[in-house]
Design an enzyme around this catalytic site. Sequence first.
Site, PDB file in Angstrom:
ATOM      1  N   PRO A  50       0.765  -1.258   0.000  1.00 40.73           N
ATOM      2  CA  PRO A  50       0.000   0.000   0.000  1.00 40.73           C
ATOM      3  C   PRO A  50       0.792   1.303   0.000  1.00 40.73           C
ATOM      4  CG  PRO A  50       0.034  -0.917   2.200  1.00 40.73           C
ATOM      5  CD  PRO A  50       0.732  -1.925   1.305  1.00 40.73           C
ATOM      6  N   CYS A  51       1.420   1.613  -1.118  1.00 40.61           N
ATOM      7  CA  CYS A  51       2.099   2.905  -1.219  1.00 40.61           C
ATOM      8  C   CYS A  51       1.089   4.047  -1.218  1.00 40.61           C
ATOM      9  CB  CYS A  51       2.982   2.952  -2.458  1.00 40.61           C
ATOM     10  SG  CYS A  51       2.087   2.816  -4.003  1.00 40.61           S
ATOM     11  N   HIS A  52      -0.190   3.741  -1.469  1.00 42.67           N
ATOM     12  CA  HIS A  52      -1.200   4.798  -1.449  1.00 42.67           C
ATOM     13  C   HIS A  52      -1.430   5.355  -0.046  1.00 42.67           C
ATOM     14  CE1 HIS A  52      -3.487   1.007  -0.827  1.00 42.67           C
ATOM     15  NE2 HIS A  52      -4.238   1.745  -0.031  1.00 42.67           N
TER      16      HIS A  52
END
Length: 200
Positions: free
Chosen positions: A142-144
């Site tokens: 989850p780089c978001h």
Amino acid sequence: MTPKTPMTRVTTMKTTYYTTLDSPVGQLLLTADESGALTSLSVPGQKGGRTVQPGWRRASDPFHEADRQLAAYFGGELTEFRLEFRAAGTDFRERVWDTLDTVPFGTTITYGEVAARIGASRAAVRAVGGAVGANPLLIVRPCHRVIGADGSLTGYAGGLDRKVRLLELEGLRPATVAAGVTPPGPSCGSASGGRGSAPR
């Protein structure tokens, strides 16, 4: 004197498997290696995203579990992916990516906090942003959930509109995050996304 016989280098070609899945953020392209480990997840138009290459084999079997978990995530029934990943990068990038795996659903982390967690200096924040932007496994890694120090969403390799949708899916209000208020929620930024402010 007998001339030496030229050595022949034997190259073993590794098979890359792929499939596409429909999702609320567009068609996803997934790749896996011969062991079935997920090696990438890309979205249409992604900066640096993968595209189908000659020699890749289309298959569904290696992706059944990823398909199930992604459907559950988009359906609001799953908050943590449990998939086998195998994404190669430099030691620095892999430490950043490992840190992304520890950021819980519905929470955010700043680039500076990622740097601190891997023992890097504040001066390394831009390099952290580059590593986040190079994440080959969007959504499942989850780089978001990474945001700027001022709460801004910054860039995202998959496009800021997708980042907003992912954050909303996880119960966040991106407009509030961007305003500098940090609710218990995620924001995703990619320094290589080419849009938004520089990471902090």
